[in-house]
Design a protein around this motif. Sequence first.
Motif, PDB file in Angstrom:
ATOM      1  N   ALA C 380      42.753  37.053 -11.216  1.00  0.00           N
ATOM      2  CA  ALA C 380      43.267  38.399 -11.504  1.00  0.00           C
ATOM      3  C   ALA C 380      42.550  38.998 -12.699  1.00  0.00           C
ATOM      4  O   ALA C 380      42.374  40.215 -12.804  1.00  0.00           O
ATOM      5  CB  ALA C 380      44.763  38.347 -11.776  1.00  0.00           C
ATOM      6  N   PHE C 381      42.131  38.145 -13.583  1.00  0.00           N
ATOM      7  CA  PHE C 381      41.425  38.611 -14.781  1.00  0.00           C
ATOM      8  C   PHE C 381      40.163  39.392 -14.425  1.00  0.00           C
ATOM      9  O   PHE C 381      39.889  40.436 -15.014  1.00  0.00           O
ATOM     10  CB  PHE C 381      41.103  37.393 -15.649  1.00  0.00           C
ATOM     11  CG  PHE C 381      39.858  37.513 -16.485  1.00  0.00           C
ATOM     12  CD1 PHE C 381      39.860  38.250 -17.657  1.00  0.00           C
ATOM     13  CD2 PHE C 381      38.671  36.889 -16.106  1.00  0.00           C
ATOM     14  CE1 PHE C 381      38.719  38.361 -18.434  1.00  0.00           C
ATOM     15  CE2 PHE C 381      37.535  36.991 -16.874  1.00  0.00           C
ATOM     16  CZ  PHE C 381      37.545  37.736 -18.036  1.00  0.00           C
ATOM     17  N   ILE C 382      39.406  38.907 -13.450  1.00  0.00           N
ATOM     18  CA  ILE C 382      38.074  39.489 -13.229  1.00  0.00           C
ATOM     19  C   ILE C 382      38.140  40.986 -12.911  1.00  0.00           C
ATOM     20  O   ILE C 382      37.605  41.792 -13.681  1.00  0.00           O
ATOM     21  CB  ILE C 382      37.303  38.697 -12.154  1.00  0.00           C
ATOM     22  CG1 ILE C 382      37.018  37.290 -12.681  1.00  0.00           C
ATOM     23  CG2 ILE C 382      35.987  39.402 -11.806  1.00  0.00           C
ATOM     24  CD1 ILE C 382      36.379  36.363 -11.682  1.00  0.00           C
ATOM     25  N   PRO C 383      38.799  41.392 -11.845  1.00  0.00           N
ATOM     26  CA  PRO C 383      38.812  42.842 -11.588  1.00  0.00           C
ATOM     27  C   PRO C 383      39.541  43.632 -12.673  1.00  0.00           C
ATOM     28  O   PRO C 383      39.106  44.731 -13.037  1.00  0.00           O
ATOM     29  CB  PRO C 383      39.539  42.973 -10.249  1.00  0.00           C
ATOM     30  CG  PRO C 383      40.213  41.680 -10.027  1.00  0.00           C
ATOM     31  CD  PRO C 383      39.477  40.644 -10.785  1.00  0.00           C
ATOM     32  N   SER C 384      40.640  43.083 -13.192  1.00  0.00           N
ATOM     33  CA  SER C 384      41.387  43.840 -14.200  1.00  0.00           C
ATOM     34  C   SER C 384      40.542  44.060 -15.448  1.00  0.00           C
ATOM     35  O   SER C 384      40.492  45.161 -15.998  1.00  0.00           O
ATOM     36  CB  SER C 384      42.671  43.096 -14.590  1.00  0.00           C
ATOM     37  OG  SER C 384      43.316  42.603 -13.464  1.00  0.00           O
ATOM     38  N   PHE C 385      39.880  43.009 -15.874  1.00  0.00           N
ATOM     39  CA  PHE C 385      39.089  43.134 -17.099  1.00  0.00           C
ATOM     40  C   PHE C 385      37.934  44.108 -16.906  1.00  0.00           C
ATOM     41  O   PHE C 385      37.543  44.804 -17.835  1.00  0.00           O
ATOM     42  CB  PHE C 385      38.567  41.762 -17.521  1.00  0.00           C
ATOM     43  CG  PHE C 385      37.910  41.764 -18.863  1.00  0.00           C
ATOM     44  CD1 PHE C 385      38.672  41.673 -20.014  1.00  0.00           C
ATOM     45  CD2 PHE C 385      36.535  41.880 -18.991  1.00  0.00           C
ATOM     46  CE1 PHE C 385      38.078  41.694 -21.254  1.00  0.00           C
ATOM     47  CE2 PHE C 385      35.940  41.905 -20.234  1.00  0.00           C
ATOM     48  CZ  PHE C 385      36.708  41.807 -21.362  1.00  0.00           C
ATOM     49  N   VAL C 386      37.395  44.133 -15.691  1.00  0.00           N
ATOM     50  CA  VAL C 386      36.287  45.062 -15.442  1.00  0.00           C
ATOM     51  C   VAL C 386      36.744  46.502 -15.666  1.00  0.00           C
ATOM     52  O   VAL C 386      36.020  47.315 -16.246  1.00  0.00           O
ATOM     53  CB  VAL C 386      35.733  44.856 -14.022  1.00  0.00           C
ATOM     54  CG1 VAL C 386      34.835  46.015 -13.623  1.00  0.00           C
ATOM     55  CG2 VAL C 386      34.958  43.556 -13.976  1.00  0.00           C
ATOM     56  N   ILE C 387      37.967  46.802 -15.243  1.00  0.00           N
ATOM     57  CA  ILE C 387      38.476  48.155 -15.489  1.00  0.00           C
ATOM     58  C   ILE C 387      38.542  48.419 -16.996  1.00  0.00           C
ATOM     59  O   ILE C 387      38.113  49.470 -17.481  1.00  0.00           O
ATOM     60  CB  ILE C 387      39.863  48.329 -14.842  1.00  0.00           C
ATOM     61  CG1 ILE C 387      39.745  48.148 -13.331  1.00  0.00           C
ATOM     62  CG2 ILE C 387      40.438  49.705 -15.174  1.00  0.00           C
ATOM     63  CD1 ILE C 387      41.067  48.252 -12.597  1.00  0.00           C
ATOM     64  N   GLY C 388      39.058  47.440 -17.737  1.00  0.00           N
ATOM     65  CA  GLY C 388      39.111  47.606 -19.195  1.00  0.00           C
ATOM     66  C   GLY C 388      37.724  47.752 -19.783  1.00  0.00           C
ATOM     67  O   GLY C 388      37.504  48.537 -20.706  1.00  0.00           O
ATOM     68  N   GLY C 389      36.774  47.000 -19.257  1.00  0.00           N
ATOM     69  CA  GLY C 389      35.416  47.022 -19.795  1.00  0.00           C
ATOM     70  C   GLY C 389      34.731  48.350 -19.548  1.00  0.00           C
ATOM     71  O   GLY C 389      34.138  48.930 -20.461  1.00  0.00           O
ATOM     72  N   VAL C 390      34.816  48.850 -18.315  1.00  0.00           N
ATOM     73  CA  VAL C 390      34.102  50.102 -18.059  1.00  0.00           C
ATOM     74  C   VAL C 390      34.735  51.266 -18.825  1.00  0.00           C
ATOM     75  O   VAL C 390      34.021  52.144 -19.310  1.00  0.00           O
ATOM     76  CB  VAL C 390      34.012  50.436 -16.546  1.00  0.00           C
ATOM     77  CG1 VAL C 390      33.180  49.408 -15.816  1.00  0.00           C
ATOM     78  CG2 VAL C 390      35.376  50.578 -15.933  1.00  0.00           C
ATOM     79  N   THR C 391      36.047  51.242 -18.981  1.00  0.00           N
ATOM     80  CA  THR C 391      36.624  52.321 -19.788  1.00  0.00           C
ATOM     81  C   THR C 391      36.247  52.134 -21.250  1.00  0.00           C
ATOM     82  O   THR C 391      36.139  53.112 -21.991  1.00  0.00           O
ATOM     83  CB  THR C 391      38.148  52.389 -19.635  1.00  0.00           C
ATOM     84  OG1 THR C 391      38.685  51.076 -19.823  1.00  0.00           O
ATOM     85  CG2 THR C 391      38.529  52.878 -18.256  1.00  0.00           C
ATOM     86  N   GLY C 392      36.009  50.896 -21.656  1.00  0.00           N
ATOM     87  CA  GLY C 392      35.498  50.658 -23.007  1.00  0.00           C
ATOM     88  C   GLY C 392      34.158  51.337 -23.193  1.00  0.00           C
ATOM     89  O   GLY C 392      33.904  51.979 -24.212  1.00  0.00           O
ATOM     90  N   VAL C 393      33.312  51.214 -22.191  1.00  0.00           N
ATOM     91  CA  VAL C 393      32.009  51.870 -22.281  1.00  0.00           C
ATOM     92  C   VAL C 393      32.186  53.381 -22.362  1.00  0.00           C
ATOM     93  O   VAL C 393      31.503  54.065 -23.136  1.00  0.00           O
ATOM     94  CB  VAL C 393      31.129  51.478 -21.079  1.00  0.00           C
ATOM     95  CG1 VAL C 393      29.842  52.275 -21.067  1.00  0.00           C
ATOM     96  CG2 VAL C 393      30.831  49.994 -21.119  1.00  0.00           C
ATOM     97  N   MET C 394      33.138  53.904 -21.588  1.00  0.00           N
ATOM     98  CA  MET C 394      33.367  55.353 -21.658  1.00  0.00           C
ATOM     99  C   MET C 394      33.798  55.760 -23.064  1.00  0.00           C
ATOM    100  O   MET C 394      33.355  56.777 -23.600  1.00  0.00           O
ATOM    101  CB  MET C 394      34.437  55.771 -20.639  1.00  0.00           C
ATOM    102  CG  MET C 394      33.965  55.616 -19.202  1.00  0.00           C
ATOM    103  SD  MET C 394      35.276  55.888 -18.013  1.00  0.00           S
ATOM    104  CE  MET C 394      35.442  57.666 -18.114  1.00  0.00           C
ATOM    105  N   LEU C 395      34.657  54.934 -23.676  1.00  0.00           N
ATOM    106  CA  LEU C 395      35.071  55.226 -25.049  1.00  0.00           C
ATOM    107  C   LEU C 395      33.887  55.115 -25.998  1.00  0.00           C
ATOM    108  O   LEU C 395      33.832  55.782 -27.026  1.00  0.00           O
ATOM    109  CB  LEU C 395      36.153  54.245 -25.498  1.00  0.00           C
ATOM    110  CG  LEU C 395      37.528  54.390 -24.880  1.00  0.00           C
ATOM    111  CD1 LEU C 395      38.323  53.123 -25.101  1.00  0.00           C
ATOM    112  CD2 LEU C 395      38.253  55.563 -25.493  1.00  0.00           C
ATOM    113  N   GLY C 396      32.966  54.247 -25.653  1.00  0.00           N
ATOM    114  CA  GLY C 396      31.810  54.037 -26.519  1.00  0.00           C
ATOM    115  C   GLY C 396      30.880  55.239 -26.534  1.00  0.00           C
ATOM    116  O   GLY C 396      30.038  55.370 -27.422  1.00  0.00           O
TER     117      GLY C 396
END
Lengths: 201, 311, 644
Positions: C380-396
């Motif tokens: 469950a971590f893999i897809p969920s974390f990817v969502i967090g990661g890509v939005t992190g890039v957007m924040l970046g």
Amino acid sequence: MSAHELKSGPLEYRTQEGQMSILGFWIFLAAEIVLFSTLFATYAVLFGRTADAPAPGELFEIETVLIMTFLLLISSFTCGIAVHNMRKGAVKAFITWMVITLLLGLGFLGFEIYEFVHYAHEGATLQSAAYWSAFFTLAGTHGLHVTLGIGWATMILIQVAKRGFTPMTSRKGFIISLYWHFLDVVWIFIFTSVYLIGMVV
Amino acid sequence: MKHKQQHWRRWLALLPLSLVFLLSGCSELTVLDPKGPVGQSQKDLIVFSLWFMLGIVVVVFALFTFMVIKYRNRPGRDDKDYDPDLHGNTAIEIVWTVIPLIIVIILSVPTVTTLFDLEKPPEGSQDKEPLVIYATSADWKWFFSYPEQGIETVNYLHIPTDRAIEFRLSSADSMAALWIPRLGGQKYNMAGMENTLYLEADEPGVYDGRNSNFNGEGFTEQTFKVHAESENAFKEWVEKTKKEAPKLTQKKYNELLDPGLSKKLTFSNTHLAWVDHGTNQDRDYAIELHRDAYQELLHLDNERKDDKEHE
Amino acid sequence: MKLDEFFVTGEPLIYAGMVSIVLVSSAVIFLLTYFKRWGWLWREWLTTVDHKKIGIMYILSALAMLFRGGMDALMMRVQLAFPDMNFLNAQHYDEIFTTHGTVMIIFMAMPFLIGLMNIIVPLQIGARDFAFPFVNALSFWSFFFGAMLFNISFVIGGSPDAGWTSYTPLAGAAMSPGPGQNFYLMGLQLSGIGTLATGINLMVTILKMRAPGMKMFQMPIFTWSTLVTCFIIVFAFPILTVALALMTIDRIFGAQFFTLTGEGLPMMWANLFWMWGHPEVYIVILPAFGIFSEVIATFARKRLFGYNAMVWSMILIAGLSFLVWVHHFFTMGAGAFVNSVFSVSTMLIAVPTGVKIFNWLATLYKSKIEFTTPMMWALAFIPSFVIGGVTGVMLGMAAADYQFHNSYFLIAHFHYVLIAGTVFACFAGLEYWYPKMFGHKLNERFGKLSFWLFVIGFHVTFFPQYFVGLDGMPRRVFTIIPEWMPLNVISTVGAFGMGLGFAVFCYNIYYSYRNSKREETGDSWNGRTLEWATPTPVPFYNFATVPHVDKYDAFLAMKEKGETTYDEDKLEPIHMPSYTGKPIIMMAILAFASFALVFEWITLAVIGLIGTLIMMVIRSFDYDEGYHVEVEEIKRIERKARRL
Ligand code: HEM
Ligand SMILES: [Cu+2]
């Protein structure tokens, strides 16, 4: 952790405990470097922000600071001699040189306290402006380290006097010497980047 | 087992559907429906990045679903496609390092150009001088001073459309951030410093503005309305205000600085005559005046919001 | 100070809290007395220096903190569900989001992971304990008392209310008078000492105490993640120490670091805080990566893909994590150039992170996945974390961040990385290593139930928050406008789902304690790394004979060769450290001093500090060198444990 003691090499490195403690202490010193770097950084950022308080150039006295620097430099040297004697197994010489080291350290502290009191009289205290907060915190943290170092070294001296040099006591002796040299290095940075620059600017 | 799976598929089919709903709903979200060039450039950047992000998500989710379904340990699965020692492949590892790197580079370019653009008035209206407004935050209200017009408002703002607004942001006390989502992104208001924020409205309307940076008990209520109107309507409003609004005295102003909420107010002069919180020398003006006031609680809750009189 | 200023009064919720505290503590005291367990508690737990027991105490405390932080969260969600909710007033809401954030990061996530590291890392590298077991106990107690000090604030003195980021000037003495903010400062400072000490301790342990033959690039990946984390701790925590100290000096002794008077610089706090704070978020994510790597390799029944890339990407992430802190305040107005630089450095972090994601996916390729509960968390971590990661890039992307900053979009981002990353990992790790710790597995049926409740609840809670953020809802508001209601209602429902999931998880601990089959071998999951080579329960000295390691996945190799960690011919007496009460006493005294400082009772604080120094002197003269476990004793223990 079975104690497989080496038969040669410095006493403090012969047991695994000794090696680990010394490595651990080096890492601790790395953390201390970060700590002091942060303090230096805040000092640099707040440099010149003296508000209504006197500027550092008006207060710093080169003589006092030079004396302090010499005291601490010499103490680092005598501390080195002490460790040299430790390696030779000379308990008495070690203690003597360490006591000299600590006395020099006390001298340093005496001057530092005098200096702080003097500044306070001139209207520069921890509370008077951002710059002075940073100054007193940076120099004060170093002074506090020296104070703790003196207390700690005293403990170790008592232990060496009681037990002579064992892997344990010589490890402690070695570590306190590292600490002492480290404090000396920090002071060199304070001397140059706080006092010398503060006097020039 | 089989039964369960079909069940699953049915739900899965709902997924794209809900996505469509979400995306159509998105076009109404404030940030994605900007009313000025600054917000527009930010929206463009967001949408641009969103495509890449969706691409990444789709690729990863597809791979993930494939792996989890194909390589689950099910009864009767043979060992043909089981390779427990497979542990590296330089070519593919280079590929999945380089592709993200390229994406980052592609995203960096518009980010950097937009960043530099945002430091200037928006392009379309460069023939007109920007309107300068000092926006000062004070716990928990907004002072808007129009130095050229010689007027000051509290907790509401009038601006002309199609003309850049040059906000000079500062704060009398705690740190705040001026945010008008429909017009563009925020910047901090800090005491003793001045930030410049360019925004512009190209459609008349009333927009929500607020402090978005938490600064204490009254934070939630530190909001204001932005009335964007045609240049003429704006001029009329200015004239009327100058004629009708009372003068702000320093005494009155000092009272207003006291932490608390405030109604909308209007004055025909500005507090800049005696204090500019954005300068280093005036940074502690409010603190020195009201030191003790911060000890008092507002006791703000959902029943006691009305002091502010929103409309 | 009057008594009614000392105790927090006038809030029904807080009275309820007080009552439950009194009830629970009297129940505990009663039970301990009734079953005559005080001596046991002292001898076996409070004075222990055994890394496994300390780890268990860390995890228990962290679970308690998860409960506390979770209650805070639910209260916030209730208040935010509807526009006119009057459940919490503004002040109370501020206190709750402040304690929620601080508790979750400092007193839940970190101790949970440190607890797992405590138990597992020495076992994974074939060590018999930490390099400095005494210091390890000291670390635990410093964390424990720090957490207690922080948590007591809501009944005594008042909670801090300036956010877990505690930005100045708001958090300074002028605008936040009273003890609340001091609790934050002293609680974090006290527990920070322990974290730093653990960092050093684990680093030396990993560098110096690996089993003979184990090279750095043969270490299990969780151990690697711990080592990298320790580097971050050693270089980041002193910054926090200084930042907290400066604010303390400001507040208690009237200095002018972060004040508006005396030319102080409030934004310097934000800088110092995030110079620690960003590395901190990687301190809580890297060990999580390590746990997932172990779990995925084990239950995919396949060797981890791209081990070297995994290690190097962690090292790269650690390095980069010190170079991005400005992205937390792009809106400060540092100029386009500065923001550009930090924008790019921030987005670069996504590259090594992406590499890790692809490596996990590749580990699944041609594997044989077993869907145990720990594996479910990891998957469950893999897809969920990817969502967090890509939005992190957007924040970046700084220019876009001007719109995201301080909004619920940001809230959604960091919960997606922290919950889907760290919290999932804590659950995965706990369930994975549970049989090693307690001698029985957790029940799979309840495990899966709690998994589904929690994971679905999580997405239902936080996915809508991206959208309500884009709709202009700022973080930290205590009430909402009607436009934001639908999405907020969904969030609140999801939050209760997560709460239910956690409740089932806790019930499962009890249920499995009663009903689960006891482990008979030490190798519960057909593991690959050395922790599974020990019998269960693990003898206090861990390894009767330490194996010689010459390969990655050392236990797999041992199993092939038919080796165990019990070779009767090679037994030697084992040297072990003695238990001691000094760590808990020393830290209790320091906690007393900190408590006094919170209320600015300087004399008492000085007395406490002197007491601490005296304890240090006593420790310095302590020459207890531990004891040896004799060969006969080892044989007896091992034969029993291995049922020989
Ligand atoms: C792909 C990698 C990541 C990127 C590019 C990224 C980027 C960012 C950025 C730019 C912000 C600041 C946004 C703002 O305040 O406007 C932020 C906030 C945050 N991030 Fe991340 N992030 C990443 C991964 C993580 C991870 C792994 C964690 C923790 C496990 C994390 C935890 C946080 C937290 C706690 C905050 C907000 C703290 C606060 O303001 O209270 N992030 N992230
Ligand atoms: Cu960050």
